[in-house]
Design a protein around this motif. Structure first.
Motif, mmCIF file in Angstrom:
data_model
loop_
_atom_site.group_PDB
_atom_site.id
_atom_site.type_symbol
_atom_site.label_atom_id
_atom_site.label_comp_id
_atom_site.label_asym_id
_atom_site.label_seq_id
_atom_site.Cartn_x
_atom_site.Cartn_y
_atom_site.Cartn_z
ATOM 1 N N PHE A 1 5.616 -24.112 6.925
ATOM 2 C CA PHE A 1 6.063 -22.756 7.388
ATOM 3 C C PHE A 1 7.368 -23.209 8.198
ATOM 4 C CE2 PHE A 1 6.173 -19.424 10.533
ATOM 5 C CZ PHE A 1 6.733 -18.456 9.718
ATOM 6 N N GLN B 1 -0.525 -17.899 4.592
ATOM 7 C CA GLN B 1 -1.600 -18.733 4.640
ATOM 8 C C GLN B 1 -2.126 -19.114 6.234
ATOM 9 O OE1 GLN B 1 -3.346 -19.469 2.221
ATOM 10 N NE2 GLN B 1 -1.955 -19.141 0.338
ATOM 11 N N ILE B 2 -1.007 -18.765 7.104
ATOM 12 C CA ILE B 2 -1.046 -19.151 8.305
ATOM 13 C C ILE B 2 -2.140 -18.020 9.249
ATOM 14 C CG2 ILE B 2 0.051 -19.704 10.696
ATOM 15 C CD1 ILE B 2 2.316 -20.772 8.857
ATOM 16 N N SER C 1 0.192 -11.239 11.799
ATOM 17 C CA SER C 1 0.649 -12.177 10.892
ATOM 18 C C SER C 1 1.822 -12.710 10.682
ATOM 19 C CB SER C 1 -0.088 -11.949 9.269
ATOM 20 O OG SER C 1 0.545 -12.729 8.352
ATOM 21 N N PHE D 1 3.765 -19.655 2.335
ATOM 22 C CA PHE D 1 3.418 -20.416 3.875
ATOM 23 C C PHE D 1 2.951 -19.298 4.826
ATOM 24 C CE2 PHE D 1 5.943 -24.153 2.274
ATOM 25 C CZ PHE D 1 4.796 -25.149 2.018
ATOM 26 N N SER D 2 3.962 -18.452 5.037
ATOM 27 C CA SER D 2 3.481 -17.459 5.917
ATOM 28 C C SER D 2 2.268 -16.640 5.758
ATOM 29 C CB SER D 2 4.763 -16.595 6.153
ATOM 30 O OG SER D 2 4.681 -15.596 5.122
ATOM 31 N N PHE E 1 -0.179 -25.831 5.893
ATOM 32 C CA PHE E 1 0.712 -24.694 5.798
ATOM 33 C C PHE E 1 1.608 -24.581 7.244
ATOM 34 C CE2 PHE E 1 -3.095 -23.622 3.438
ATOM 35 C CZ PHE E 1 -2.413 -23.600 2.214
ATOM 36 N N GLN E 2 1.161 -24.819 8.135
ATOM 37 C CA GLN E 2 2.066 -24.848 9.447
ATOM 38 C C GLN E 2 3.268 -25.482 9.424
ATOM 39 O OE1 GLN E 2 1.267 -22.315 11.983
ATOM 40 N NE2 GLN E 2 3.489 -22.990 12.443
#
Lengths: 582, 282
Positions: free
Chosen positions: A219, A254-255, A264, A251-252, A215-216
């Motif tokens: 992102f 999930q981080i 977040s 993505f954002s 994810f990172q």
């Protein structure tokens, strides 16, 4: 804004022509002969999309593209004896390039949508290696867009793969740079990169990273990609950029720190999304507009910024002809906002529409389940009891079970059952985001309980009500019953001195105007149905002329007949005479 | 320079919070806000110095409390809107002052409860509070400050007004179960809201009531107050009893006749409508 489009394209074009590449391409083109020249022409028309000339020349382009694809797959078939799934996947991806090419050439968004639709089938076979290979084969080593290709490769984790690698027999030797080879040059020229293909590959990278849970990385890559999408001003990118933002926001979420926390990343990408929304509205880019509004709403609701979500809805206009799925999502989030704001009637309306608009196929089951859950709770809050049939649907039964218990408790008015159901399934409800709404149901349970009692007893003491409903004291029972009477839940009166509730005799319904009203409603429905069906009737064109003609003929005939009769009066007279004579 | 002045204003505000008149306090506050503006700390930005952020938050908190004490609700909501930005800052940027934050939030919730039209806002606020507290309602209900308005709202929604009002300071003069002095500001409004709701309910639920029980029902202090209240609502007080129905019953009689008339007219209209429709169909 749209006026800028023609300004910008030639600049890009000029930059491209001024580059070093063009010389080399020219050199490469010569040995290939006529066909390559034509491809060169097409390449140029591609960059300047909306002119009529490009439309005229596009059919040969299509044909060439297809031929080239065939050649390519043949070459690969020859290289390896049977069709490898990897090769198949690569070919599938590449076949979309042709679609994108066509979308640009014909200026028709349907082709890009078709390319996007194929993602779901490619998705399962996607691996970093396949994608890296496609990228390296698509981009020549020394093209102006190679830095983008490098970014793509970096994101896939195959940064060491060289660009400009060629498919076919030479595939094994990937370290060897061969821009000079004539055949490669031709291929390269054909693939030379419209931004749509960049973005399409970018989306594939996003999909891949999302599926492999990086994810990172995803992102960071999405940030790069969305910046690129924003810097490009091409209408043919619209549907693609909608997807880019979609994955960016996914993505954002999930981080860490995960959404409910105000730190977040979904909060930090809101300015980007808002900017994208503004641009999309100005460019009348419906796809991006719809999907970004939905994403923003989702983001606000995840952090419980209800007021902001409400403001967003009131200050934007959701595009009317947006894709059906986006409309369904929008309605769901809107319904959710309204439910939190106690506007249950509106919420109910939106959620019903959302569940109906939800695609019925299995892939969107999650959405329809979530929407149905929320709808059930809202129905309960409105004082309705949801239909039993909803819980019997085979793919709904298990996930809806906690809600089924809830409905049962509310229907019977059993406060104890209600409390235990909440306690048992609190986590489920919390996960579904219905928890705080369900807590509001407590009063409904008590109201139903009072109604049941009022129906079954003509007179019941406050103490008994208090015991049955587990209320704190007789005093509060008194207040609650009084409130229920005022709210019209029950028809009864209280007697303070003797401490009981006396239900009113249920009068004869047929003495009231109620049956008349029900009857009137039904008649009106029937009449409306009739009107609707009349409106829905189709009349073939020019049919009335035929009828007119018929009518005219009929009139003519009539006239003739009249004339004959007139003429025949003599006959008649004659006849009469004859009769007389007889 | 400006920062020192700001400190000065704040200490003055804090030390004399009880004695300062509202006009003085608000002039001090506007001075402080002007200084904050000069320091670029009126709204939190990523570049703002954390100590300044703390000062800004303190200013607004003092302002909110001062405006509540002066019952200036409009100013209070403005201050709360500004504070909201500060309360959402991550801990790493600005260390939260939980007590102060929850106190002011609960005051805001109480303010929202004073009028039915704020119901929507109340639930929006509650939703974000639930998320802030890890999605659990129980912790909120037992919370020192927030528990009070939340329990109150639940009591109001359910109709158990006596429980809702039990925590209310007005009937019990010792004020022991009110967490903060500022809450007392709202108790007056809340009690009168409750009273009128209960009065509406009793009107429809009872035929008649003895004065003594009306007193306890409506949380009034004396029977004299009951009589006065009854008069203000046009209730008939006779023989130590309040009668509700007589007035409404006579109105009912007249209403019935009108209704009858209305019903027949409606039926005629409907039938005429059907006839017209039938004409278009046949």
């Amino acid at each position: 804004m749209p006026g800028k489009t023609p300004d910008k394209e030639p600049v890009e074009n000029g930059g491209y022509r001024g580059g070093k590449d063009i010389e080399m391409n020219d050199k490469d083109l010569k040995p290939k002969g006529k066909k390559s020249v034509k491809e060169g022409d097409d390449e140029m028309t591609v960059v300047v999309p909306p002119s009529k000339a490009s439309k005229q020349t596009s059919p040969p382009n299509d044909a060439d593209g297809d031929v080239a694809m065939d050649d390519l797959s043949k070459a690969e078939d020859g290289g390896e004896v049977k069709v490898d799934p990897v090769v198949q996947a690569i070919n599938d991806i590449k076949s979309n390039f042709a679609l994108l090419d066509r979308a640009v050439a014909l200026f028709d968004a349907r082709f890009s949508l078709r390319a996007l639709r194929s993602i779901s089938s490619i998705r399962k076979r996607l691996t970093p290696d396949i994608l890296a290979q496609v990228i390296s084969e698509t981009y020549p080593a020394s093209s102006p867009t190679s830095h983008i290709a490098k970014q793509l490769l970096l994101a896939v984790g195959r940064a060491d793969v060289a660009l400009g690698r060629q498919p076919g027999p030479e595939m094994e030797i990937d370290s060897e740079p061969k821009p000079a080879s004539p055949k490669n040059g031709a291929k390269k020229e054909q693939k030379e990169v419209i931004p749509e293909i960049d973005v399409f590959l970018g989306i594939l990278v996003q999909v891949l990273l999302h599926d492999s849970k990086q994810f990172q990385l995803g992102f960071d890559f999405s940030r790069f990609l969305s910046a690129r999408v924003q810097s490009l001003n091409r209408r043919t990118l619209d549907s693609l950029s909608a997807k880019v933002y979609f994955y960016y926001s996914l993505f954002s979420e999930q981080i860490a720190p995960l959404p409910p926390s105000p730190q977040s990343p979904i909060v930090s990408i809101r300015p980007t999304l808002l900017a994208a929304l503004r641009t999309a509205v100005l460019r009348k880019d419906i796809d991006t507009q719809a999907s970004v509004i939905v994403l923003l709403l989702r983001s606000y609701l995840l952090t419980s910024h209800i007021a902001q979500a409400d403001l967003l809805v009131s200050h934007t206009q959701f595009p009317e002809n947006a894709a059906n799925n986006q409309v369904a999502r929008f309605l769901y989030y809107l319904g959710r906002t309204r439910a939190i704001q106690l506007r249950y009637t509106e919420a109910h309306e939106h959620l019903t529409a959302a569940t109906r608009k939800a695609p019925s196929s299995a892939c969107a089951l999650g959405f329809s389940q979530t929407a149905t859950k929320l709808l059930l709770v809202v129905e309960l809050l409105m004082g309705d009891i949801p239909d039993r049939a909803i819980f019997r649907q085979p793919n709904m039964e298990a996930p809806l079970h906690p809600y089924f218990l809830l409905v049962q408790a509310v229907r019977v008015g059993n406060l104890e059952d209600f409390e235990t159901t909440i306690a048992e399934h609190a986590d489920t409800f919390r996960r579904d985001g219905t928890y705080s709404l369900i807590l509001r149901l407590r009063q409904n349970v008590i109201k139903t309980g009072i109604r049941m009692m009022s129906l079954s007893y003509s007179r019941i003491s406050l103490r008994d009500i208090c015991i049955r409903l587990h209320l704190g004291s007789e005093e509060s029972a008194e207040y609650i019953v009084a409130k229920a009477i005022r709210d019209g839940v029950i028809e009864a009166t209280l007697d303070r001195e003797r401490g009981f509730m006396k239900s009113k005799e249920i009068g004869d319904v047929y003495a009231t105007r109620e049956p008349g009203e029900a009857f009137h409603d039904r008649i009106r429905a029937c009449l409306a149905l009739h009107d609707e069906s009349v409106k829905a009737m189709r009349f073939p064109m020019n049919q009335h002329r035929l009828e007119l003609k018929n009518a005219q003929e009929a009139r003519e005939r009539e006239r003739e007949m009249a004339k004959e009769i007139q003429d025949g009066e003599l006959d008649e007279d004659d006849l009469g005479g004859e009769f007389d004579g007889m | 320079m400006a920062e020192r002045q700001l400190h000065q204003a704040l200490t003055q505000l804090k030390s004399q919070s009880s004695t300062l008149s509202y006009a003085d306090a608000s002039s001090l506050l506007s001075k402080a806000q002007k200084l904050l503006l000069q320091l670029n700390a009126l709204t939190p930005a990523s570049t703002t110095n954390p100590t300044l952020l703390g000062l800004a938050r303190e200013t607004f908190e003092l302002g909110a409390l001062a405006s509540i004490r002066a019952e200036d609700y409009k100013v209070f909501t403005d201050y709360f809107a500004k504070l909201r930005d500060f309360y959402e800052l991550p801990d790493s940027v600005l260390k939260p002052n939980l007590d102060e934050r929850d106190k002011i939030t609960s005051l805001y919730l109480l303010y929202l409860l004073t009028d039915k039209k704020f119901n929507e806002l109340y639930h929006q606020e509650l939703e974000s509070l639930i998320t802030r507290h890890g999605g659990s309602m129980e912790t909120l209900e037992k919370h020192n400050f927030l528990g009070y308005p939340i329990n109150l709202e639940q009591g109001l929604a359910l109709g158990s007004y006596n429980i809702a009002l039990k925590n209310n300071p007005v009937p019990c003069p010792d004020k022991s179960n009110v967490p903060y002095d500022e809450y007392a500001v709202f108790s007056e409004i809340l009690t009168s809201r409750l009273r009128s709701t209960v009065a509406d309910n009793t009107e429809s639920a009872y035929h008649f009531l003895p004065l003594s029980s009306t007193k306890s029902l409506l949380f009034l202090d004396s029977e004299g107050a009951v009589v006065e209240f009854a008069r203000s609502r046009n209730w008939i007080v006779k023989d130590g009893k309040i009668t509700f129905r007589s007035a409404s019953a006579s109105a009912n009689e007249a209403g019935k006749e009108a209704e009858e008339k209305e019903t027949s007219q409606m039926i005629i209209e409907n039938v005429l409508g059907y006839a017209r429709q039938l004409e278009t169909i046949v």
